[in-house]
Design an enzyme around this catalytic site. Structure first.
Site, short mmCIF file in Angstrom:
data_model
loop_
_atom_site.label_atom_id
_atom_site.label_comp_id
_atom_site.label_asym_id
_atom_site.label_seq_id
_atom_site.Cartn_x
_atom_site.Cartn_y
_atom_site.Cartn_z
N GLU A 25 0.83 -1.20 0.00
CA GLU A 25 0.00 0.00 0.00
C GLU A 25 0.87 1.26 0.00
O GLU A 25 2.08 1.18 0.24
CB GLU A 25 -0.92 0.01 1.22
CG GLU A 25 -0.19 0.14 2.54
CD GLU A 25 -1.15 0.35 3.70
OE1 GLU A 25 -1.60 1.50 3.86
OE2 GLU A 25 -1.43 -0.60 4.43
N LYS A 86 -6.48 9.88 0.57
CA LYS A 86 -6.39 8.55 1.17
C LYS A 86 -7.57 7.75 0.63
O LYS A 86 -8.71 7.98 1.01
CB LYS A 86 -6.43 8.66 2.70
CG LYS A 86 -6.16 7.36 3.43
CD LYS A 86 -6.11 7.62 4.94
CE LYS A 86 -5.81 6.36 5.70
NZ LYS A 86 -5.76 6.60 7.17
N VAL A 106 -5.87 -0.33 2.67
CA VAL A 106 -5.95 -1.78 2.51
C VAL A 106 -6.99 -2.13 1.44
O VAL A 106 -6.71 -2.90 0.51
CB VAL A 106 -6.29 -2.46 3.85
CG1 VAL A 106 -6.66 -3.93 3.65
CG2 VAL A 106 -5.10 -2.35 4.81
N ASP A 138 -19.16 2.97 12.86
CA ASP A 138 -17.85 3.19 12.24
C ASP A 138 -17.13 1.85 12.08
O ASP A 138 -16.52 1.33 13.01
CB ASP A 138 -17.03 4.14 13.11
CG ASP A 138 -15.78 4.66 12.38
OD1 ASP A 138 -15.47 4.13 11.30
OD2 ASP A 138 -15.13 5.58 12.91
N SER A 140 -14.57 -0.22 9.27
CA SER A 140 -13.71 -0.03 8.12
C SER A 140 -14.19 -0.82 6.90
O SER A 140 -14.67 -1.95 7.01
CB SER A 140 -12.29 -0.48 8.47
OG SER A 140 -11.47 -0.50 7.32
N LYS A 159 -5.60 -3.19 13.82
CA LYS A 159 -5.00 -2.17 14.68
C LYS A 159 -5.54 -2.28 16.10
O LYS A 159 -6.75 -2.42 16.30
CB LYS A 159 -5.26 -0.77 14.09
CG LYS A 159 -4.54 -0.54 12.76
CD LYS A 159 -4.77 0.85 12.24
CE LYS A 159 -3.97 1.11 10.98
NZ LYS A 159 -4.45 0.34 9.81
#
Length: 304
Positions: A25, A86, A106, A138, A140, A159
């Site tokens: 990435e 991003k 990702v 929220d 991802s 994470k």
């Protein structure tokens, strides 16, 4: 319609030869650390992939093209660029259409790697379910991408600032294989263990590559998450890092920091609270993931 893919000379040669390729990435370059450390780290990761017998393909969006592999000059330019977007699944096409410069997360890296015929991608940690997602929603886009795009992603788990039990639940619901490499515990980014058991365990890159191939043959959509623990000598143990994560989370809530601003704020505060150890650990785990991804890519490139 011809796909807007541009291959670096090194990656084009590897494709022609049927050599092992590992996708990387670019947000680590544009949003992870300042210049020149960002470019130096990116070059270290690429060198690690080469040393392990594969070719690195760092992915970024520039000049209305998806660049699969960057030259030294392009890497330097990206590392110093301002206002880089991003990109995830939602804004990848828009950035291409508008001619903007974009770094791939990702999810976006998985999409671009798959378009380029690359089956393995090395990163630091995936995104997941954020704390308080039951009210903020929220979550991802990385999780759904793993369920839809056939790329095996090597990461040091999710994470550690996230809600890891909920992240594993969502991955299970989406049918994503979560494979811990060489241990039973699911790793937690800076720490080798999250205190949670991984759904699956594999100890050999050849087995991971075989599972990747079999998913395709069985018609199963999506990829695999390979959870590779940080090297022992580089880890920050869970008992040590968790109080600092909780302190950073409390500060973010008190200051009303939310949405996309949360993760960058938390990572910076944890860097401060650990006196830079979190960044050192982050670099070590990315290099470790690059080595494992290269080993898997070599197995995928082998005949049979």
């Amino acid at each position: 319609m011809t796909l807007p893919l541009t291959f670096s000379p090194e990656v084009a040669e590897a494709r022609a030869a049927g050599a092992a390729i590992v996708a990387l990435e670019s947000t680590i370059i544009t949003h992870g650390m300042p210049f020149p450390q960002n470019v130096e780290t990116a070059r270290r990761v690429e060198a690690e992939v080469r040393a392990a017998g594969a070719i690195p393909a760092t992915i970024a969006i520039m000049d209305r093209r998806i660049h699969i592999g960057l030259t030294d000059r392009q890497l330097d330019a990206l590392g110093q660029a301002k206002g880089v977007a991003k990109l995830s699944r939602a804004d990848l096409a828009a950035c291409l259409a508008s001619g903007g410069t974009g770094a791939t997360t990702v999810a976006a890296t998985m999409i671009c790697a798959h378009l380029a015929g690359i089956g393995v991608f090395a990163t630091g940690g995936i995104g997941g379910v954020h704390r308080g997602a039951e009210t903020s929603f929220d979550i991802s886009a990385d999780l759904r991408e793993l369920a839809e795009t056939a790329v095996s992603v090597v990461a040091a788990g999710a994470k550690a600032i996230l809600d890891l039990p909920k992240t594993l639940e969502v991955l299970e619901t989406l049918g994503v294989p979560v494979i811990a490499f060489g241990q039973d515990d699911f790793p937690a980014f800076w720490s080798r263990s999250s205190g949670l058991r991984a759904p699956l365990r594999m100890d050999h890159p050849a087995d991971i590559a075989a599972a990747h191939r079999l998913r395709g043959r069985l018609g199963l959509p999506g990829g695999q998450l390979i959870a590779n623990p940080i090297p022992i000598e580089a880890e920050i143990p869970r008992a040590e890092i968790m109080p600092q994560i909780e302190a950073a989370l409390a500060e973010a809530e008190a200051r009303g920091i939310a949405a996309k601003a949360v993760t960058p704020f938390l990572l910076q505060r944890i860097f401060d609270l650990t006196e830079g150890r979190s960044l050192t650990a982050n670099i070590a785990l990315v290099l470790n993931n690059a080595r494992l991804a290269a080993a898997i890519a070599r197995e995928l490139a082998a005949p049979g």
